[in-house]
Design a protein around this motif. Structure first.
Motif, PDB file in Angstrom:
ATOM      1  N   UNK A 203       5.455 -29.970 -14.134  1.00 56.74           N
ATOM      2  CA  UNK A 203       5.101 -29.373 -12.859  1.00 56.74           C
ATOM      3  C   UNK A 203       4.501 -28.015 -13.162  1.00 56.74           C
ATOM      4  N   UNK A 204       3.221 -27.868 -12.813  1.00 57.33           N
ATOM      5  CA  UNK A 204       2.512 -26.643 -13.144  1.00 57.33           C
ATOM      6  C   UNK A 204       2.260 -25.836 -11.877  1.00 57.33           C
ATOM      7  N   UNK A 205       2.745 -24.626 -11.868  1.00 54.14           N
ATOM      8  CA  UNK A 205       2.421 -23.727 -10.769  1.00 54.14           C
ATOM      9  C   UNK A 205       1.351 -22.786 -11.246  1.00 54.14           C
ATOM     10  N   UNK A 206       0.292 -22.668 -10.475  1.00 54.91           N
ATOM     11  CA  UNK A 206      -0.807 -21.819 -10.915  1.00 54.91           C
ATOM     12  C   UNK A 206      -1.613 -21.364  -9.710  1.00 54.91           C
ATOM     13  N   UNK A 207      -2.204 -20.184  -9.832  1.00 54.50           N
ATOM     14  CA  UNK A 207      -3.109 -19.697  -8.790  1.00 54.50           C
ATOM     15  C   UNK A 207      -4.561 -19.899  -9.199  1.00 54.50           C
ATOM     16  N   UNK A 208      -4.756 -20.510 -10.368  1.00 50.93           N
ATOM     17  CA  UNK A 208      -6.099 -20.671 -10.892  1.00 50.93           C
ATOM     18  C   UNK A 208      -6.595 -22.075 -10.568  1.00 50.93           C
ATOM     19  N   UNK A 209      -7.426 -22.198  -9.521  1.00 49.39           N
ATOM     20  CA  UNK A 209      -7.801 -23.520  -9.011  1.00 49.39           C
ATOM     21  C   UNK A 209      -8.608 -24.353 -10.007  1.00 49.39           C
ATOM     22  N   UNK A 210      -9.587 -23.785 -10.687  1.00 48.75           N
ATOM     23  CA  UNK A 210     -10.300 -24.601 -11.686  1.00 48.75           C
ATOM     24  C   UNK A 210      -9.347 -25.127 -12.757  1.00 48.75           C
ATOM     25  N   UNK A 211      -8.407 -24.289 -13.162  1.00 44.40           N
ATOM     26  CA  UNK A 211      -7.413 -24.714 -14.142  1.00 44.40           C
ATOM     27  C   UNK A 211      -6.598 -25.892 -13.607  1.00 44.40           C
ATOM     28  N   UNK A 212      -6.199 -25.782 -12.352  1.00 47.24           N
ATOM     29  CA  UNK A 212      -5.406 -26.839 -11.732  1.00 47.24           C
ATOM     30  C   UNK A 212      -6.178 -28.151 -11.734  1.00 47.24           C
ATOM     31  N   UNK A 213      -7.421 -28.089 -11.319  1.00 52.63           N
ATOM     32  CA  UNK A 213      -8.210 -29.324 -11.237  1.00 52.63           C
ATOM     33  C   UNK A 213      -8.464 -29.896 -12.627  1.00 52.63           C
ATOM     34  N   UNK A 214      -8.611 -29.003 -13.596  1.00 51.89           N
ATOM     35  CA  UNK A 214      -8.908 -29.459 -14.951  1.00 51.89           C
ATOM     36  C   UNK A 214      -7.721 -30.161 -15.594  1.00 51.89           C
ATOM     37  N   UNK A 215      -6.516 -29.648 -15.358  1.00 52.78           N
ATOM     38  CA  UNK A 215      -5.395 -30.139 -16.149  1.00 52.78           C
ATOM     39  C   UNK A 215      -4.491 -31.099 -15.380  1.00 52.78           C
ATOM     40  N   UNK A 216      -4.424 -30.962 -14.052  1.00 54.01           N
ATOM     41  CA  UNK A 216      -3.423 -31.732 -13.311  1.00 54.01           C
ATOM     42  C   UNK A 216      -3.911 -33.144 -13.011  1.00 54.01           C
ATOM     43  N   UNK A 217      -2.965 -34.076 -12.878  1.00 51.55           N
ATOM     44  CA  UNK A 217      -3.288 -35.405 -12.381  1.00 51.55           C
ATOM     45  C   UNK A 217      -3.262 -35.400 -10.863  1.00 51.55           C
ATOM     46  N   UNK A 218      -2.241 -34.711 -10.318  1.00 47.97           N
ATOM     47  CA  UNK A 218      -2.126 -34.623  -8.873  1.00 47.97           C
ATOM     48  C   UNK A 218      -1.869 -33.181  -8.479  1.00 47.97           C
TER      49      UNK A 218
END
Ligand SMILES: Nc1ncnc2c1ncn2[C@@H]1O[C@H](COP(=O)(O)OP(=O)(O)OP(=O)(O)O)[C@@H](O)[C@H]1O
Ligand SMILES: [Mg+2]
Lengths: 255, 376
Positions: A203-218
Motif C-alpha cells: 500500500x503506497x501513500x504518495x502525493x506524487x501523481x505521476x509516480x502513483x500512476x507509474x508504479x501502482x496497479x490500482x
C-alpha cells in the motif's frame, strides 16, 4: 485484477480525535500481490487509516477483514504477527541506534546459548542488515553510526528495509519517497515493485501523481475521511485522480 | 538495481572531517575520562604523598561506592529520558526496614540469617518503590519528575514514621565488620560490591536486549512501541532496577555507618544525576553508558578529596561540579545538534518542503517522545 482475491479489507472505519473526525466510515481494499496507491489531500485521513490497519491506532468503529475473516488488530506486534508491516510517515526510527539495531528493534537476534540472558547477537544482526540493504539496492557507509547521522533519504531507506525484511502479506508505506531525490526515489519504487513480485501486497501513500500512476496497479482515493473513488492505474490519468481528490469526481456512494 | 556496486548513495563521503565529527558525536565519555585523568594527575603532582597514598585512594573509592551503585540504576532511568529523584529516600527507607528486621533477629548480635533477611528486605523494599515509580510513569503516564518527587517525599516520610525520626543503630556487628569496614586482599567489600554492580550494569546496558530496549525508548518511545517493544513493562523494569539498587545502597549504607542515616541522603539524587550526566548520559534519553557514570561519580569525589588535601576550602568542589555539570549538558546538546546538522549537510538532494515533517527522527525531541509514551 478482478481475478485477484481480497487480502485486507477495511469497512466503514471511523476514528475521531476530539472534535476532528479523521475517518468518517472509510473503506479500503488491498488485493493479493498488488500495489495499491492510497491518495488524498493533506488531512484526508490516509495516515490515520494506515495506523488503524497496522495496529498503531485503534479505530472507533468499522470492520477489518484479513483474507475474508474479521480481525481486530490490537497492537503493532499483533499486526506484525499477521504479516503486516508499516513504514510510518514519521519513520518511527530510534535516532540514537544504528541501522542494524533499528532493523531488528523488537525482534533482536540473541546469541546462541546466551539467549536466556538476553545477550544480543550483534554481528549476525549487522551482517543480516547489510544483506537487507544490499537487497534494497542501497548502501550505507556506516552501519554503526546512529541513524540520526544519516541523511533524510538514508533514514527512509532504513525504515523501508525494515518493513520489507519482515513483511509476509502487506507492507504499508506512508510517503516512503517524500524526502528522496530522483535516484533514490526510483530505487524505492523499484523495491516496491520487487516486493509486489514476491507476492507481498504494497500500500503506497504518495502525493506524487505521476509516480502513483507509474508504479501502482490500482488507486483508491480518500477524501475527508471517506473513500470516494477507485481506479485501475493503467486506465486513469493524473486529471482523474486530482478530480477525485478534490471532490470534483465522486464514484462511490458515501453515506 | 541489480548491481549495487555501481550505485553509490550520493550522500555520504568519508572525509576525515566527517569521521572525526561522527566519532566526537558518539563518545562523550572520552572527554570526561580525560578530565578525570587530568584531575588525578594534577592532585598527584601537587600532593604525591597524601593524595596518592593507599589509604587515601581506598577512602576515595569507599566514599564513591554507594553513589556508584545508585548511579548505575540512574543511568538506565536517564537513558529512557526519565529521572529518578527518589533514590536517596528509597535508600533511607530500605535501610530503615532492613535495620528493623535485623533488630528482630537480635540487632547488633544478629547472625548471618538476620543479615540475609535484612538484605532481602532492603532489596524488596527498593524494588517495590522502584516498581511503583515505574507503574505511575509507564502506565499512568505521570511525568517522571513529579512521580519521583512524590516518592522522594513519601519514602522519606514513611521512613521517619517507622522510626519516629530517630536513627536506628541496631546494625549487626558481623555486617559492619565485613561489608561495612572489612576488606578482601586490601580492597574494601563496598568497593568490590560497587564494581561488580557496575560491571553487571555495563554488560546489561551494552550487550543485552534489555539495554537496547532501554535506549530505544529514550530515543523514540512511540517508534519503539510500534515495532513491538513492550514500552510500559520496560519502563517499570527500569525504575524497579533503580529501586533495587537504591535498596542495595540502603543496605550498604547501614553496613558502613552502622546507623540508618535518615537525614544524610537528601541530596543523593542530585549528586547521582550530576554524576550520570557528567558521564556522558544524555538527559534527553537514548544515549548513555554505565562506564561513563563510573567516571562521572569520581569527578566530584576526586575534586572534593583533592581540595581537602590541598587545604582549599572544600566548598569549591560544589561550585566546580556545578559549573562542570552545566558545561557537560551544553556539550551534550551541542553534540546532538552537530550530529543532525552534519546529516542534513551531507544530504545532497534538497528535500521537498514536506520532508521536514516526515523526518521525525531529528533530535532532540524528548518532550514529545515522553508525551507519546502516555498515549500508548
Ligand atoms: N493524533 C491525532 N490527534 C489529533 N488529530 C489527529 C491525530 N492524527 C490525525 N489527526 C487529524 O486527523 C486528520 C487526518 O490526518 P492524517 O494524518 O490521517 O491525514 P493524511 O491524509 O495522512 O494527511 P497528509 O497527506 O498531510 O499526511 C487531520 O485533520 C489531523 O489533524
Ligand atoms: Mg499522512
Amino acid at each position: 485484477m478482478s481475478s485477484k482475491k481480497p487480502l485486507l479489507q477495511a469497512r466503514s472505519i471511523t476514528r475521531s480525535f476530539g472534535q476532528v473526525q479523521a475517518l468518517r466510515g472509510a473503506s479500503f481494499d488491498v488485493y493479493e500481490g498488488e500495489i495499491v496507491a492510497l491518495i488524498g489531500d493533506n488531512g484526508a485521513g490516509k495516515s490515520t487509516l494506515v495506523k488503524c490497519l497496522s495496529g498503531a491506532d485503534r479505530p472507533d468503529g468499522g470492520e477489518v477483514l484479513l483474507e475474508g475473516k474479521p480481525v481486530s488488530i490490537t497492537s503493532p506486534t499483533h499486526a506484525q504477527s499477521l504479516g503486516i508491516e508499516t513504514v510510518y510517515q514519521d519513520l518511527s526510527l530510534a535516532p540514537d541506534l544504528d541501522p542494524a539495531a533499528n532493523l531488528f528493534l523488537g525482534r533482536e537476534l540473541l546469541k546462541p546459548g546466551l539467549g536466556w540472558l538476553g545477550v544480543l547477537d550483534n554481528s549476525r544482526m549487522q551482517s543480516e542488515a547489510r544483506a537487507a540493504f544490499r537487497e534494497l539496492g542501497t548502501e550505507l557507509l556506516s552501519f554503526t553510526a546512529p541513524v540520526a547521522s544519516l541523511s533524510g533519504g538514508q533514514k527512509q531507506n532504513v525504515a523501508v528495509a525494515r518493513s520489507i525484511a519482515w513483511a509476509s502479506k502487506v507492507v504499508f508505506m506512508d510517503e516512503p519517497t517524500a524526502a528522496l531525490g530522483v535516484v533514490q526515489r526510483e530505487k524505492v519504487l523499484d523495491v516496491i515493485r520487487r516486493v509486489r513480485d514476491k507476492g507481498i501486497s504494497v500500500v503506497l501513500i504518495s502525493h506524487n501523481m505521476p509516480e502513483v500512476i507509474a508504479v501502482a496497479d490500482r488507486v483508491e482515493v480518500l477524501r475527508l475521511g471517506q473513500r470516494v473513488a477507485r481506479f485501475e492505474a493503467q486506465q486513469s490519468t493524473v486529471e482523474d485522480l486530482v478530480a477525485a481528490m478534490t471532490g470534483a469526481l465522486i464514484q462511490e456512494d458515501v453515506a | 538495481m541489480s548491481s549495487p556496486t555501481t550505485e553509490h548513495t550520493p550522500a555520504v563521503r568519508p572525509t576525515l572531517a566527517n569521521r572525526v565529527r561522527e566519532y566526537a558525536a558518539g563518545s562523550g565519555t572520552i572527554w570526561i575520562l580525560g578530565a578525570l585523568v587530568a584531575l588525578v594527575i594534577a592532585f598527584t603532582v601537587l600532593a604525591p604523598t597524601t593524595f596518592a597514598s593507599a589509604y587515601n585512594v581506598r577512602s576515595l573509592f569507599t566514599d564513591a561506592a554507594i553513589l556508584l551503585v545508585l548511579g548505575v540504576g540512574m543511568t538506565f532511568v536517564i537513558i529512557t529520558a526519565g529521572i529518578d529523584l527518589s533514590v536517596g529516600s528509597v535508600l533511607v527507607f530500605s535501610g530503615v526496614v532492613s535495620a528493623q528486621v535485623m533488630s528482630a533477629f537480635g540487632g547488633t548480635e544478629a547472625g548471618l540469617l538476620g543479615v540475609f533477611a535484612g538484605l532481602l528486605v532492603a532489596l524488596l523494599s527498593g524494588v517495590a518503590w522502584g516498581a511503583l515509580n515505574g507503574v505511575l510513569i509507564g502506565v499512568f503516564g505521570i511525568p517522571p519528575l513529579i512521580v519521583t518527587l512524590g516518592t522522594f517525599g513519601a519514602a522519606l516520610g514513611l521512613a521517619k514514621v517507622l522510626t519516629n525520626g530517630v536513627d536506628d543503630r541496631n546494625v549487626p556487628t558481623i555486617l559492619a565488620d565485613t561489608i561495612g569496614t572489612g576488606t578482601i586482599g586490601g580492597i574494601p567489600w563496598l568497593v568490590i560490591i560497587a564494581m561488580v554492580v557496575t560491571v553487571l550494569g555495563a554488560l546489561l546496558l551494552g550487550l543485552t536486549r534489555f539495554g537496547r530496549h532501554t535506549k530505544a525508548i529514550g530515543s523514540n518511545a512511540e517508534g519503539a512501541r510500534r515495532v513491538g517493544v513492550a514500552v510500559k513493562p520496560q519502563l517499570i523494569k527500569v525504575y524497579a532496577l533503580a529501586g533495587l539498587l537504591a535498596g542495595l545502597g540502603g543496605f550498604l549504607s547501614l553496613a558502613r555507618f552502622s546507623t540508618t542515616t535518615i537525614a544524610g541522603h537528601t541530596t543523593d539524587n542530585l549528586t547521582v544525576i550530576a554524576a550520570v550526566v557528567l558521564g556522558g548520559t544524555s538527559l534527553f534519553g537514548g544515549i548513555g553508558s554505565v562506564v561513563g557514570t563510573a567516571i562521572g561519580v569520581f569527578i566530584p569525589a576526586v575534586l572534593q578529596n583533592g581540595f581537602v588535601i590541598l587545604g582549599i576550602q572544600p566548598f569549591w568542589q560544589e561550585f566546580a561540579v556545578g559549573v562542570v555539570l552545566i558545561l557537560a549538558v551544553f556539550f551534550d546538546q551541542y553534540r546532538r545538534r552537530a550530529r543532525s546538522k552534519g546529516a542534513s549537510r551531507r544530504g545532497k538532494h534538497p528535500a521537498p518542503p514536506r520532508a521536514t515533517e516526515s523526518l521525525g527522527a531529528a533530535p532532540p525531541a524528548p518532550a514529545g517522545a515522553k508525551e507519546r509514551i502516555n498515549n500508548g
